[in-house]
Design a protein around this motif. Sequence first.
Motif, PDB file in Angstrom:
ATOM      1  N   GLY A 131       0.589  -1.550  -0.130  1.00 38.68           N
ATOM      2  CA  GLY A 131      -0.474  -0.081  -0.231  1.00 38.68           C
ATOM      3  C   GLY A 131       1.265   1.225  -0.332  1.00 38.68           C
ATOM      4  N   SER A 134       2.523   1.984  -3.634  1.00 32.89           N
ATOM      5  CA  SER A 134       1.835   1.660  -4.419  1.00 32.89           C
ATOM      6  C   SER A 134       1.671   3.462  -4.361  1.00 32.89           C
ATOM      7  CB  SER A 134       0.143   1.436  -4.089  1.00 32.89           C
ATOM      8  OG  SER A 134      -1.160   1.480  -5.454  1.00 32.89           O
ATOM      9  N   LEU A 135       0.951   4.173  -2.990  1.00 28.90           N
ATOM     10  CA  LEU A 135       0.868   5.592  -3.003  1.00 28.90           C
ATOM     11  C   LEU A 135       2.594   6.252  -3.756  1.00 28.90           C
ATOM     12  CD1 LEU A 135      -0.704   6.323   0.969  1.00 28.90           C
ATOM     13  CD2 LEU A 135      -1.641   6.914  -1.231  1.00 28.90           C
ATOM     14  N   TYR A 138       2.542   6.173  -7.244  1.00 31.30           N
ATOM     15  CA  TYR A 138       1.088   6.530  -8.117  1.00 31.30           C
ATOM     16  C   TYR A 138       1.332   8.365  -7.821  1.00 31.30           C
ATOM     17  CZ  TYR A 138      -1.227   3.164  -9.822  1.00 31.30           C
ATOM     18  OH  TYR A 138      -1.565   2.053 -10.986  1.00 31.30           O
ATOM     19  N   THR A 139       1.975   8.922  -6.991  1.00 30.20           N
ATOM     20  CA  THR A 139       2.628  10.331  -6.300  1.00 30.20           C
ATOM     21  C   THR A 139       3.483  11.138  -6.922  1.00 30.20           C
ATOM     22  OG1 THR A 139       1.890   9.362  -4.060  1.00 30.20           O
ATOM     23  CG2 THR A 139       3.617  11.721  -4.131  1.00 30.20           C
ATOM     24  N   PRO A 321      -3.769   0.350  -7.914  1.00 29.00           N
ATOM     25  CA  PRO A 321      -3.870   1.083  -6.886  1.00 29.00           C
ATOM     26  C   PRO A 321      -4.924   0.837  -6.422  1.00 29.00           C
ATOM     27  CG  PRO A 321      -5.175   1.476  -9.455  1.00 29.00           C
ATOM     28  CD  PRO A 321      -3.903   0.895  -9.327  1.00 29.00           C
ATOM     29  N   HIS A 323      -4.127  -1.126  -3.795  1.00 28.76           N
ATOM     30  CA  HIS A 323      -3.543  -1.936  -2.668  1.00 28.76           C
ATOM     31  C   HIS A 323      -3.666  -0.289  -1.808  1.00 28.76           C
ATOM     32  CE1 HIS A 323      -1.665  -5.740  -3.279  1.00 28.76           C
ATOM     33  NE2 HIS A 323      -1.928  -4.992  -5.400  1.00 28.76           N
ATOM     34  N   ILE A 324      -3.171   0.607  -2.340  1.00 26.12           N
ATOM     35  CA  ILE A 324      -4.029   2.116  -1.314  1.00 26.12           C
ATOM     36  C   ILE A 324      -5.016   2.006  -0.967  1.00 26.12           C
ATOM     37  CG2 ILE A 324      -4.365   4.399  -2.015  1.00 26.12           C
ATOM     38  CD1 ILE A 324      -2.664   4.229  -4.801  1.00 26.12           C
ATOM     39  N   TYR A 325      -6.067   1.767  -1.274  1.00 29.49           N
ATOM     40  CA  TYR A 325      -7.270   1.261  -0.624  1.00 29.49           C
ATOM     41  C   TYR A 325      -7.081   0.468   0.939  1.00 29.49           C
ATOM     42  CZ  TYR A 325     -11.776  -0.111   0.370  1.00 29.49           C
ATOM     43  OH  TYR A 325     -13.463  -0.925   1.004  1.00 29.49           O
ATOM     44  N   PHE A 327      -4.682  -0.127   2.180  1.00 26.49           N
ATOM     45  CA  PHE A 327      -4.398   0.527   3.164  1.00 26.49           C
ATOM     46  C   PHE A 327      -4.763   1.315   3.844  1.00 26.49           C
ATOM     47  CE2 PHE A 327      -0.478   3.711   3.915  1.00 26.49           C
ATOM     48  CZ  PHE A 327      -0.055   2.911   4.326  1.00 26.49           C
ATOM     49  N   CYS A 342       4.763  10.161   2.446  1.00 25.37           N
ATOM     50  CA  CYS A 342       4.867  10.251   1.098  1.00 25.37           C
ATOM     51  C   CYS A 342       5.013  10.891   0.150  1.00 25.37           C
ATOM     52  CB  CYS A 342       2.935   9.234   0.484  1.00 25.37           C
ATOM     53  SG  CYS A 342       3.292   9.688  -0.978  1.00 25.37           S
TER      54      CYS A 342
END
Length: 841
Positions: A131, A134-135, A138-139, A321, A323-325, A327, A342
């Motif tokens: 997670g 993934s953050l 995408y950042t 993405p 996995h962000i959810y 997290f 992040c």
Amino acid sequence: MAEEGSERGDSTGLVAMDSSESRWVFQDEDDTDVEDDEDIPPQMGFDSEEEENGEHRLIRTGPRIDSFDVEALEVPGAQRNDEDDFTVGKKIVLAFQTLGVVYGDVGTSPLYTFSVMFNKSPIRGEEDVLGALSLVLYTLILISLIKYVLVVLWANDDGEGGTFALYSLICRHAKVSLLPNQLPSDAHVSSFRLKVPSPELERSLKIKERLESSLTLKKLLLVLVLLGTSMVIANGVVTPAMSVLSAVGGLKVGLAVISQDHVVMISVAFLIILFSVQKFGTSKVGLAVGPALFIWFCSLGGIGVYNLIKYDRSVFQAFNPVHIYYFFKRNSTHAWLSLGGCLLCATGSEAMFADLCYFSVRSVQLTFVFLVLPCLLLGYLGQAAYLMENLSVSDQVFFSSIPSGAFWPVFFIANIAALIASRAMTTATFSCIKQSTALGCFPRLKIIHTSRKFMGQIYIPVINWFLLVSCVVLVCSFASINEIGNAYGITELGVMMTTTMLVTIIMLLIWQINIIIALSFLVFFLGLELTFYSSVLWSVGDGSWVILVFGAILFLIMYIWNYGSKLKYETEVEQKMSMDLLRELGSNLGTIRAPGIGLLYNELVKGVPAIFGHFLTTLPAIHSMIIFVCIKYVPVPVVPQNERFLFRRVCPKSYHMFRCIARYGYKDVRKENHQTFEQLLIESLEKFIRREAQERSLESDGDGDTESEDDVPCSRVLVAPNGSFYSVGVPLLADYSCSDRIISEASTSAEVRPVHVPEPSVSDTEQSLERELSFIRKAKESGVVYLLGHGDIRARKDSWFIKKLIINYFYAFLRKNCRRGIANLSVPHSNLMQVSMTYMV
């Protein structure tokens, strides 16, 4: 010290009239280049001996065109397209050079990103690692790649990036500057470009009109820019502290005996060395540090590949993405707090834009997409793969994941990269302060240019040592990258949000793209940045509030300086001398005219400053030639040397008085000494006089031809703003033969008054020209003296307490301790003469 009050009833009044307005006035052919105030009676526009037999014309001017406008037409306003001429090989070389200048800051972010994130949200399982990864991915993709590399880089101001470059670009296309010293000639530097009529163009013009007519919007825009700039300067403190402390912190992994106190002491030593060598500069900065950064990025990618092969390749799942959810579902509040850490993966994005400098947008994009981004992604993937097998490790993740045999070489190159990133950010801070000074938003400071080849390489001693002290205090006070990381996020997000809003204005005003696209950009990225900002602000109590106070102090300094400068300029305009008075004094100005040239420095771009009256009453004599010199910064990066000076006559020829505007761009280098400056100024003045004489000769020849062909009187004619002409006292449209002559006069008038139409011969014109040029040369041989009018302002007794506090103490302190503009020319004291004057505002 003479005092003047702004309450005086005989002041000429603040110039509020737009110079492009049409007015019904008389025109004087002989004085079309003579500077006049708007309030001068028409009968004062000619010499008395010519008045008796003068032939008059009454016309209505179109948009006013004065000598400044005519001279300014050749100033280039187009964007540089040098990259279009580059070969593929040249672009590759430029792309390699950008590594050392542009990507130092973003390249060092893997040193601390995961460490700060997992300090806020401890690892409880492999899903947390995926997670967090993934953050980060995408950042990096959304902010660094899409926002900055693909969008913001195109909003550069002729190759210059940064907050003030964006503001300058907006000022060029709309009159939003609060300092009322704009001239019509400024628009020729980069005029607003009209396109084929479309809904986007119509909307753009409405936005332009709204910005120009609303004082509130102008102030809000300035406040936004000053807030962003204060965060950029604060970033110049946090970046070196964070980069050096995190790089040196790797010693705790390599040597067990090293404690955090040792790391702090070594970091302080590194910072002192870093700022001590800053003054030497580097002419070939890109080539010098490019190889070091290239090795660093290759090391990041290589270590990442090694860890992926050795530990766990399943981390590629983080590109999903979802996995962000998961997290946020598992960690809720802790996951939200980790957003501040992040963001650190994208902290160098703003520096990447600010350091654009002399590299083409294409070369920066090429380097980022094909080298920097892949290496960063591999570096983060490798660290995550290592963490999948070592869930208990959350501090110094990067150094812990390095293979034991490569630890010390990588540690060494990491520290070199950290120092390069710190140096690049400090240089960007210097550049930002120089830009804000040029646009009237920061007190003048001593600026040293460290490179003859790259004018962007500058050094500001006061700021350098101020940043050093601030960095040392920050490192010693916090002593941990986790706390400094939160402060880092505050400064970086402040600049990012400012950039988002300014780029949106540029999209609508200049790029004229569809409003849905512009608003989507604003809503998406501003919403994303506000989400990150809420995270770092929640942790502000940990000590990062210090950086907010630091930024607030910088903001107040810039705002007070801009406010005081604006009041001072407006008061000087109100108190400027009446042209009636000068004409009544006669060509001797009521005193003795001694041989020589007097350069009277003042900030007015129009009118005769009140301080000149004090020179006339204080000195026993005044120079035979007076030139009012105004150093004016135009909102463009560079003004070519051969187009530096704009001239205009003040009063008739016999007065030998001129106005000169010396224009500089906010990136221009003012390194000429006073002899060079004088030589350039006099040469430009001679060119102006020759061209003026040539134009008058051509006009007189044309008039003679017209009158010889036709005896129909054309002396009383009205010319309407649409170009139509009407005779006065004769039937309407009585004769078309006068039209060419009359329209020509209307289109070249600087100020239109009662006129005498002389018919000098060519020999008389040449003799008059030679006499004036000879007069200038003799005056130059007699010597040049710099007349400095030092004007101060004080708040009136009936002013509010806050205004008295700001003007009488804060602004007075800044003005007393700032650098005088004349200091750049290194004028000997024997050539200086100063009179002080205080205005009550």
